[in-house]
Write a protein that holds these residues in place. Structure first.
Motif, mmCIF file in Angstrom:
data_model
loop_
_atom_site.group_PDB
_atom_site.id
_atom_site.type_symbol
_atom_site.label_atom_id
_atom_site.label_comp_id
_atom_site.label_asym_id
_atom_site.label_seq_id
_atom_site.Cartn_x
_atom_site.Cartn_y
_atom_site.Cartn_z
ATOM 1 N N ALA A 5 0.865 -1.188 0.000
ATOM 2 C CA ALA A 5 0.000 0.000 0.000
ATOM 3 C C ALA A 5 0.900 1.236 0.000
ATOM 4 O O ALA A 5 2.109 1.131 0.163
ATOM 5 N N CYS A 6 0.303 2.404 -0.168
ATOM 6 C CA CYS A 6 1.085 3.637 -0.194
ATOM 7 C C CYS A 6 1.815 3.837 1.131
ATOM 8 O O CYS A 6 1.211 3.776 2.197
ATOM 9 N N ASN A 7 3.116 4.108 1.053
ATOM 10 C CA ASN A 7 3.938 4.278 2.246
ATOM 11 C C ASN A 7 3.633 5.584 2.965
ATOM 12 O O ASN A 7 3.868 5.717 4.163
ATOM 13 N N LEU A 8 3.093 6.549 2.254
ATOM 14 C CA LEU A 8 2.853 7.867 2.852
ATOM 15 C C LEU A 8 1.476 7.975 3.492
ATOM 16 O O LEU A 8 1.345 8.453 4.612
ATOM 17 N N CYS A 9 0.434 7.507 2.790
ATOM 18 C CA CYS A 9 -0.922 7.730 3.313
ATOM 19 C C CYS A 9 -1.673 6.431 3.586
ATOM 20 O O CYS A 9 -2.775 6.457 4.119
ATOM 21 N N GLY A 10 -1.086 5.286 3.240
ATOM 22 C CA GLY A 10 -1.715 4.002 3.557
ATOM 23 C C GLY A 10 -2.762 3.542 2.562
ATOM 24 O O GLY A 10 -3.292 2.442 2.673
ATOM 25 N N GLU A 35 1.154 5.316 -9.104
ATOM 26 C CA GLU A 35 1.003 6.581 -8.379
ATOM 27 C C GLU A 35 -0.215 6.468 -7.473
ATOM 28 O O GLU A 35 -1.287 6.048 -7.933
ATOM 29 N N CYS A 36 -0.039 6.826 -6.207
ATOM 30 C CA CYS A 36 -1.141 6.767 -5.240
ATOM 31 C C CYS A 36 -2.216 7.767 -5.644
ATOM 32 O O CYS A 36 -1.916 8.931 -5.909
ATOM 33 N N GLU A 37 -3.455 7.319 -5.685
ATOM 34 C CA GLU A 37 -4.539 8.215 -6.111
ATOM 35 C C GLU A 37 -4.917 9.200 -5.034
ATOM 36 O O GLU A 37 -5.520 10.235 -5.311
ATOM 37 N N ARG A 38 -4.537 8.904 -3.794
ATOM 38 C CA ARG A 38 -4.902 9.827 -2.716
ATOM 39 C C ARG A 38 -3.846 10.918 -2.518
ATOM 40 O O ARG A 38 -4.181 12.090 -2.391
ATOM 41 N N CYS A 39 -2.552 10.536 -2.488
ATOM 42 C CA CYS A 39 -1.534 11.539 -2.134
ATOM 43 C C CYS A 39 -0.526 11.822 -3.245
ATOM 44 O O CYS A 39 0.260 12.762 -3.137
ATOM 45 N N GLY A 40 -0.487 11.001 -4.300
ATOM 46 C CA GLY A 40 0.424 11.290 -5.413
ATOM 47 C C GLY A 40 1.817 10.697 -5.295
ATOM 48 O O GLY A 40 2.676 10.948 -6.145
#
Ligand SMILES: [Zn+2]
Length: 321
Positions: A5-10, A35-40
């Motif tokens: 999962a995204c390391n920055l926002c989960g 690319e994470c759809e929530r935080c980029g």
């Protein structure tokens, strides 16, 4: 391989940006950058696990040629890196620096000559033993330092390589004194070189940052983003085949994929077993005439990118709150 999962926002919502192989060592191994759809945040997914990634760091990855011109290059690079720490050099007493990913220790040594007390972190097995100052050989987030001890932590081209950037930001926050600096260089995921031209060193580069994602990492770990310097003074990320990319996407409205990217001259020599020289240069020019024009345009393109803050490399300064 593991899916993360995204390391920055989960978030586990992301889309594919591009696919490319390991251009340096295993050209048959392809990877997907999402690319994470929530935080980029950009990241390789799925990716080699911590033990699988060792294969992609063969011994020859670490061997730099110890030539005179290389020495001059290093001196210029270290001066550019040191300029970010200058604000701390006024005032009483010597300052303490921890350089994460210090390789053979040349940057900390450069800073020691400027009066800094230095330590390093280097967990690559193939790097030489350093005896003139303390070097921790664990991953940065595991070093046995748990209190704010350093005036500055530096990490030059490190965070894109690690499996857990959050742990690195958090550790930097734990060991930097209040008011101290965390200075680090990463590629710019908003640049055309990083995002469109297959210039990233995948899968050694696992994460791809932007100003926004860096800001969020810093804020969630107790830093404020103080400065971003976009440019090529420390490391370069040339906009390789920018011209071919523009012709294909702008002029013809086609998608630009890895198979459309010509070999670099270095790759061309290695694939065809050629020595550097005039004949090889001519053969390369015949293989990819647009690359010759492209190459001539780099200084212009790079200057425009730096002015617009869209060059492929950025250095960030976070101040510990
Ligand atoms: Zn995210």
């Amino acid at each position: 391989m593991e899916t993360v999962a995204c390391n920055l926002c989960g978030s586990d919502r992301y889309h594919v940006v591009y696919k490319m192989p390991d251009r340096k060592f295993f050209r048959e191994d392809f990877f997907t950058v999402v690319e994470c759809e929530r935080c980029g945040l950009g990241f390789v997914n799925p990716r080699p696990t911590l033990s699988e990634i060792q294969k992609y760091y063969p011994a020859k990855y670490y061997h730099g040629p110890p030539t005179k011109s290389h020495e001059r290059y290093l001196n210029r690079r270290f001066s550019a890196e040191a300029s970010f720490l200058k604000v701390l050099e006024n005032g009483e007493g010597s300052k303490r620096l921890l350089d994460v990913g210090c390789a053979n220790g040349d940057f900390p040594r450069f800073m020691a000559a400027r009066g800094w007390e230095v330590e390093g972190v280097e967990n690559a097995e193939s790097s030489q033993r350093i005896k003139d100052f303390r070097v921790y050989t664990e991953e940065f987030d595991r070093i046995p330092v748990h209190e704010p001890r350093y005036d500055a932590v530096t990490a030059w081209a490190v965070l894109e390589h690690v499996h857990d950037p959050t742990a690195y930001f958090q550790k930097a926050s734990d060991v930097v004194k209040k008011g101290g600096l965390f200075v680090f260089l990463v590629q710019n995921f908003q640049s055309v070189a990083s995002r469109c031209l297959f210039c990233e060193d995948v899968p050694r580069h696992l994460y791809f940052f932007t100003r926004e994602t860096v800001k969020r990492y810093l804020e969630k770990t107790g830093f404020a983003l103080e400065k971003e310097v976009n440019g090529r003074k420390i490391y370069k990320l040339a906009p390789y085949n920018w011209l071919g990319f523009m012709v294909r996407t702008w002029l013809f409205g086609k998608k630009y994929e890895f198979r459309d990217a010509p070999l670099t001259s270095k790759e061309f020599r290695s694939v065809h077993n050629l020595r550097p020289g005039l004949v090889t240069a001519l053969k390369y020019a015949a293989y990819s005439p647009t690359m010759v024009v492209d190459r001539m345009l780099w200084p212009l393109i790079e200057t425009v990118q730096i002015l617009r803050k869209t060059y492929g490399i950025s250095t960030f300064v976070g101040r510990k709150l």
